[in-house]
Design a protein around this motif. Structure first.
Motif, PDB file in Angstrom:
ATOM      1  N   ASN A  60     -21.252 -16.842  -5.905  1.00 15.35           N
ATOM      2  CA  ASN A  60     -19.797 -16.750  -5.854  1.00 15.35           C
ATOM      3  C   ASN A  60     -19.191 -18.048  -5.321  1.00 15.35           C
ATOM      4  OD1 ASN A  60     -19.461 -16.511  -2.808  1.00 15.35           O
ATOM      5  ND2 ASN A  60     -20.762 -14.713  -3.200  1.00 15.35           N
ATOM      6  N   VAL A  61     -17.886 -18.213  -5.567  1.00 16.19           N
ATOM      7  CA  VAL A  61     -17.183 -19.440  -5.197  1.00 16.19           C
ATOM      8  C   VAL A  61     -17.150 -19.634  -3.687  1.00 16.19           C
ATOM      9  CG1 VAL A  61     -14.964 -20.630  -5.288  1.00 16.19           C
ATOM     10  CG2 VAL A  61     -15.783 -19.390  -7.289  1.00 16.19           C
ATOM     11  N   LYS A  62     -16.992 -18.546  -2.954  1.00 12.24           N
ATOM     12  CA  LYS A  62     -16.903 -18.638  -1.494  1.00 12.24           C
ATOM     13  C   LYS A  62     -18.163 -19.265  -0.903  1.00 12.24           C
ATOM     14  CE  LYS A  62     -16.117 -15.838   2.655  1.00 12.24           C
ATOM     15  NZ  LYS A  62     -15.884 -14.460   3.174  1.00 12.24           N
ATOM     16  N   ASP A  63     -19.325 -18.810  -1.361  1.00 20.46           N
ATOM     17  CA  ASP A  63     -20.587 -19.368  -0.864  1.00 20.46           C
ATOM     18  C   ASP A  63     -20.718 -20.834  -1.258  1.00 20.46           C
ATOM     19  OD1 ASP A  63     -21.323 -17.033   0.326  1.00 20.46           O
ATOM     20  OD2 ASP A  63     -22.684 -16.392  -1.280  1.00 20.46           O
ATOM     21  N   CYS A  64     -20.303 -21.143  -2.482  1.00 25.12           N
ATOM     22  CA  CYS A  64     -20.379 -22.519  -2.971  1.00 25.12           C
ATOM     23  C   CYS A  64     -19.541 -23.457  -2.101  1.00 25.12           C
ATOM     24  CB  CYS A  64     -19.902 -22.560  -4.422  1.00 25.12           C
ATOM     25  SG  CYS A  64     -20.089 -24.170  -5.214  1.00 25.12           S
ATOM     26  N   GLU A  65     -18.322 -23.052  -1.790  1.00 22.17           N
ATOM     27  CA  GLU A  65     -17.436 -23.857  -0.949  1.00 22.17           C
ATOM     28  C   GLU A  65     -17.997 -23.997   0.462  1.00 22.17           C
ATOM     29  OE1 GLU A  65     -14.832 -25.487  -1.725  1.00 22.17           O
ATOM     30  OE2 GLU A  65     -14.176 -24.716  -3.661  1.00 22.17           O
ATOM     31  N   TYR A  66     -18.570 -22.925   0.976  1.00 23.00           N
ATOM     32  CA  TYR A  66     -19.133 -22.948   2.325  1.00 23.00           C
ATOM     33  C   TYR A  66     -20.280 -23.955   2.419  1.00 23.00           C
ATOM     34  CZ  TYR A  66     -21.792 -21.401   6.413  1.00 23.00           C
ATOM     35  OH  TYR A  66     -22.487 -21.362   7.600  1.00 23.00           O
ATOM     36  N   VAL A  67     -21.193 -23.930   1.441  1.00 21.28           N
ATOM     37  CA  VAL A  67     -22.331 -24.836   1.449  1.00 21.28           C
ATOM     38  C   VAL A  67     -21.863 -26.282   1.278  1.00 21.28           C
ATOM     39  CG1 VAL A  67     -24.443 -25.502   0.242  1.00 21.28           C
ATOM     40  CG2 VAL A  67     -23.927 -23.087   0.627  1.00 21.28           C
ATOM     41  N   LEU A  68     -20.852 -26.486   0.432  1.00 21.08           N
ATOM     42  CA  LEU A  68     -20.308 -27.832   0.231  1.00 21.08           C
ATOM     43  C   LEU A  68     -19.833 -28.420   1.550  1.00 21.08           C
ATOM     44  CD1 LEU A  68     -19.319 -30.125  -1.646  1.00 21.08           C
ATOM     45  CD2 LEU A  68     -17.176 -28.859  -1.875  1.00 21.08           C
ATOM     46  N   ASN A  69     -19.154 -27.634   2.349  1.00 22.29           N
ATOM     47  CA  ASN A  69     -18.608 -28.115   3.617  1.00 22.29           C
ATOM     48  C   ASN A  69     -19.686 -28.299   4.693  1.00 22.29           C
ATOM     49  OD1 ASN A  69     -15.943 -28.137   2.666  1.00 22.29           O
ATOM     50  ND2 ASN A  69     -15.668 -25.970   3.145  1.00 22.29           N
ATOM     51  N   ILE A  70     -20.634 -27.391   4.741  1.00 28.42           N
ATOM     52  CA  ILE A  70     -21.597 -27.408   5.840  1.00 28.42           C
ATOM     53  C   ILE A  70     -22.712 -28.438   5.625  1.00 28.42           C
ATOM     54  CG2 ILE A  70     -23.281 -25.688   5.030  1.00 28.42           C
ATOM     55  CD1 ILE A  70     -23.187 -24.488   7.860  1.00 28.42           C
ATOM     56  N   CYS A  71     -22.967 -28.831   4.371  1.00 25.54           N
ATOM     57  CA  CYS A  71     -24.084 -29.729   4.084  1.00 25.54           C
ATOM     58  C   CYS A  71     -23.690 -31.200   4.014  1.00 25.54           C
ATOM     59  CB  CYS A  71     -24.759 -29.325   2.774  1.00 25.54           C
ATOM     60  SG  CYS A  71     -25.711 -27.793   2.932  1.00 25.54           S
ATOM     61  N   SER A  72     -22.453 -31.506   4.336  1.00 26.89           N
ATOM     62  CA  SER A  72     -22.013 -32.902   4.327  1.00 26.89           C
ATOM     63  C   SER A  72     -22.788 -33.707   5.367  1.00 26.89           C
ATOM     64  CB  SER A  72     -20.510 -32.974   4.627  1.00 26.89           C
ATOM     65  OG  SER A  72     -20.071 -34.305   4.704  1.00 26.89           O
TER      66      SER A  72
END
Length: 209
Positions: A60-72
């Motif tokens: 889902n989009v929510k998980d995708c956005e979360y991983v994008l932010n946390i893995c920077s």
């Protein structure tokens, strides 16, 4: 929004991957943050190695956005992982890794030589994928030139090695790879780089459709 676009909305592009990184490692990494649907690492057909980039798909989009932010800023094997969203429902063209490709060393340069004069001198041999870099030394400067293809770099080395620039005979050769005793320009690197360029071109064409 169709199914294909939905797939892209929940996927991330992964770049600057070390050769030791594989699908299992990436799955074990990202599943710590969110359920992973799939991992894909496009591989070279000749050498069967991935080309420094890949894709991770979530549910889902929510998980995708979360991983994008946390893995920077996350590092794998000492290389900072590039994590990006896919643009406009289509695959973003992967950046060609700066550690792979034509990098030419130019030594024994006069202290007055700068990146502008290097660009003007060597632009005749081909296109740069990034601006030449001049490094100041105690007695002389040296430079690194980043061409878009090995044909250009081969020609530049052949024609300019030993030539005089500002009363100094310059020294030209392929530069050493980062953190390695090997130089750029070997057969393996040429194959990997050309394949990466092909994939980059194909994905750029997708963006224009």
């Amino acid at each position: 929004m169709d199914a294909k676009q939905n797939d892209k909305e929940v996927s991330l592009y992964l770049g600057n991957l070390d050769p030791k990184v594989d699908e299992t490692l990436l799955y074990e990494l990202f599943v710590q943050f969110a359920p992973v649907k799939s991992i894909r690492l496009p591989k070279d057909k000749v050498l069967r190695r991935h080309q420094g980039y890949g894709f991770v798909e979530f549910f889902n989009v929510k998980d995708c956005e979360y991983v994008l932010n946390i893995c920077s800023g996350l590092s794998l094997y000492g290389k900072v992982l590039r994590v990006k969203k896919l643009i406009g429902g289509q695959t973003e063209a992967p950046e060609l890794d700066e550690d792979i490709g034509p990098v030419v060393y130019v030594g024994n340069l006069d202290k007055l030589v700068d990146s502008g004069s290097i660009s003007a001198t060597f632009a005749n041999f081909g296109t740069f994928r990034k601006p030449p870099q001049v490094v100041a030394g105690e007695k002389s400067n040296h430079a690194f030139i980043y061409y878009t293809d090995f044909e250009s770099s081969d020609e530049a080395i052949k024609e300019m090695n030993g030539k005089i620039i500002m009363n100094r005979p310059i020294k030209m050769d392929y530069a050493y790879k980062k953190d390695s005793k090997e130089k750029h320009g070997d057969r393996t690197e040429r194959l990997l780089y050309e394949k990466a360029r092909e994939n980059n071109f194909e994905l750029e064409q997708l963006k224009k459709r």
